[in-house]
Design a protein around this motif. Structure first.
Motif: not given
Length: 579
Positions: A169-186
């Protein structure tokens, strides 16, 4: 350098063992100067961006394809190559060339995959893994558009595996948003295969990650709608939206403060600790954290739980110091509270050191930087500590500052002075009177303020006490003038919201008139008190305090029957007092 308009070069680039081989096959074997190549790459990228902004996507595509070729001069796997491929993919996406976009992204993924394994140090390998995960997410999205669901699922699954390794959660925010997108696609693809329970869990995970990464409200609401669709939910509020989290935190603070003021301390502690947990989440403003800690400090001091008060206060000081610096005025109040906590724990040396640090900051602080509320708290703390000289100097400095700076902030400090005058009268009567005389002229510029009538009432009450004690008729006249001025103001500004203040003003006026022997006028005011205070044929608490005085006056006037009737309403204790 001549670049073909079709994708023959791109296919050649992807098909070759290394980017260098592709470069040599297209541009010959002569070596290029790195500096020249860099300038050529930057120039092509600049012109490509200009064409892209103007909507000339075909020309921009040609430029970016050229930059991809030039980037090979810097090695087979480098950031310039990735930038070029990114821009090229965007151009192709605008031209609805979805298959070609997939080819570009696959090439980019290969670059990052090699670097994530063979990078020269851990930092490069970690960054490359992050870039690979983001590229896989974009690739999965692209395969969805092509209807190639198996490939999309593979890419999304691999992206999630990579994100799981390095993202927090303390990482790069753009990366986190991409992570959320990958989860939503899956999640979408899992739902498509009929596994509703797993899809719901993945959507909830995507919502949490999106919230921790400070994702947009739009993306949060889109994920929430997908989650509701999977779970057949309807009309539920998205608990992961920033707006909802803000409202939830504010509600916890509001309810916790109310419970604290009502002395429901265990319930208040539970609410405020929950507010602290909300404020302590990544991406949340430090202001919320400081406010939550401040409310808990006040609660624990009221509960006399000095150990917990000190623990919260020390953390609050650290938060404020990191945000504002070690000598900021907003540290004064937390330091004074910490001193009080140390005193409660009998750690006298720590209490004294902390107190002196607060005083040192206070002496060098421009008092204009302190809000009226904080100034009042500091002033009252000094009175409680019997630091009368410090308190008096503070107050005089504050009012001198108001005289110099005019109206800026005067109403706020006048309202704070209303609270301070009560304490000042308890410790030093003359200072209490001085505060009221300074405050009332300021409040007269704000005729809609309830405080104006209340402060006039307080000063009039002081004069009434002087008259009763010393039989000073001038004080009686001054008190009556103030009461008569205060009455319409209190009735207009406080009558509906604070009827008790109107009852007090009427009752104190009646007591003054009774003390002067003006019984008929006093009786009229007492009657108005009881008319206002009556409810369900009983008397409100604020009116009872004047009932014994009225009953005593009725007995003096020979109206014993009326006095007995009133005493019956009062009950046994006030009735005994009236006799």
């Amino acid at each position: 350098m001549q670049i073909p308009n079709d994708f023959r070069f791109l296919k050649l680039l992807i098909g070759c063992a290394t980017g260098v081989a592709a470069l040599q096959s297209c541009a010959g074997s002569s070596a290029f100067d790195d500096n020249y190549s860099r300038r050529l790459w930057e120039n092509e990228l600049f012109h490509g961006n200009a064409e892209y902004r103007d909507g000339n996507y075909a020309k921009a595509q040609e430029r970016f394809l050229s930059t991809a070729l030039e980037a090979e001069h810097f090695g087979p796997f480098n950031r310039r190559q990735s930038i070029s491929l990114d821009f090229l993919a965007n151009c192709l996406r605008h031209q609805n060339k979805t298959k070609e976009v997939a080819t570009i992204l696959e090439k980019e993924r290969q670059i990052w995959s090699v670097l994530s394994k063979d990078g020269k140090d851990e930092t490069i390998r970690s960054l490359a893994a992050e870039e690979e995960a983001e590229t896989l997410t974009r690739l999965a999205s692209n395969y969805l558009l092509l209807g190639e669901f198996d490939k999309a699922k593979q890419c999304a699954n691999k992206a999630i595996s990579l994100f799981d390794l390095f993202w927090n959660a303390a990482g790069d925010k753009i990366t986190g948003q991409q992570f959320a997108k990958a989860l939503s696609i899956y999640a979408y693809l899992v739902q498509k295969n009929g596994d509703v329970e797993q899809a719901a869990g993945l959507y909830k995970c995507a919502l949490r990650v999106n919230a921790e990464a400070s994702g947009t409200e739009q993306s949060s609401e889109a994920l929430w709608r997908s989650y509701l669709q999977v779970t057949n939910g309807a009309g539920e509020i998205n608990p992961y939206s920033r707006r909802c989290r803000t409202i939830a935190w504010l509600q916890l603070i509001r309810d916790g403060t109310t419970a604290k003021n009502d002395r429901a301390y265990p319930y208040a502690e539970r609410l405020l600790l929950q507010a602290l947990r909300e404020a302590d989440k990544p991406g949340v403003s430090q202001i919320r954290l400081a406010e939550s800690l401040s409310q808990l400090v006040d609660l624990y001091l009221r509960m006399e739980n000095y150990a917990k008060a000190g623990q919260c206060c020390r953390r609050l000081v650290v938060v404020l110091e990191s945000a504002l610096g070690p000598r900021d005025p907003y540290l004064i109040n937390p330091l004074l509270n910490l001193s009080k906590a140390y005193g409660g724990l009998k750690r006298w040396q720590a209490a004294n050191d902390t107190f002196r640090r607060a005083v040192t900051i206070l002496k060098t602080t421009d008092l204009d930087e302190l809000s009226g509320n904080i100034f009042a708290q500091v002033y009252i703390f000094m009175l409680r500590k019997h630091e009368y000289k410090i308190a008096s100097d503070l107050l005089h400095r504050k009012f001198e500052s108001l005289n110099k700076n005019g109206a800026a902030g005067e109403f706020e400090i006048a309202c704070a002075a209303c609270e301070m005058s009560d304490w000042a009268r308890a410790f030093n009567r003359s200072e209490g009177e001085w505060i009221l005389k300074k405050t009332i002229p300021i409040l007269e510029s704000y005729p809609e303020s309830c405080n104006l009538g209340v402060e006039m009432q307080r000063l009039a009450l002081m004069y009434t006490m002087d008259f009763v004690a010393y039989k000073d008729k001038d004080k009686a006249q001054a008190a009556e003038r103030l009461f008569r001025r205060a009455l319409p103001i209190v009735q207009r500004n406080c009558g509906q919201a604070h009827p008790g203040e109107l009852i007090l003003t009427l009752g104190f006026t009646a007591n003054l008139l009774r003390s002067e022997g003006r019984y008929k006028e006093a009786a009229e005011y007492y009657q108005r008190v009881f008319e206002l205070g009556s409810k369900n044929h009983t008397l409100e608490q604020s009116a009872i305090m004047f009932a014994a005085d009225y009953a005593k006056m009725l007995n003096q006037l020979g109206r014993a029957a009326e006095a007995r009737e009133l005493m019956t309403k009062l009950g046994p204790a006030p009735a005994q007092e009236a006799k």
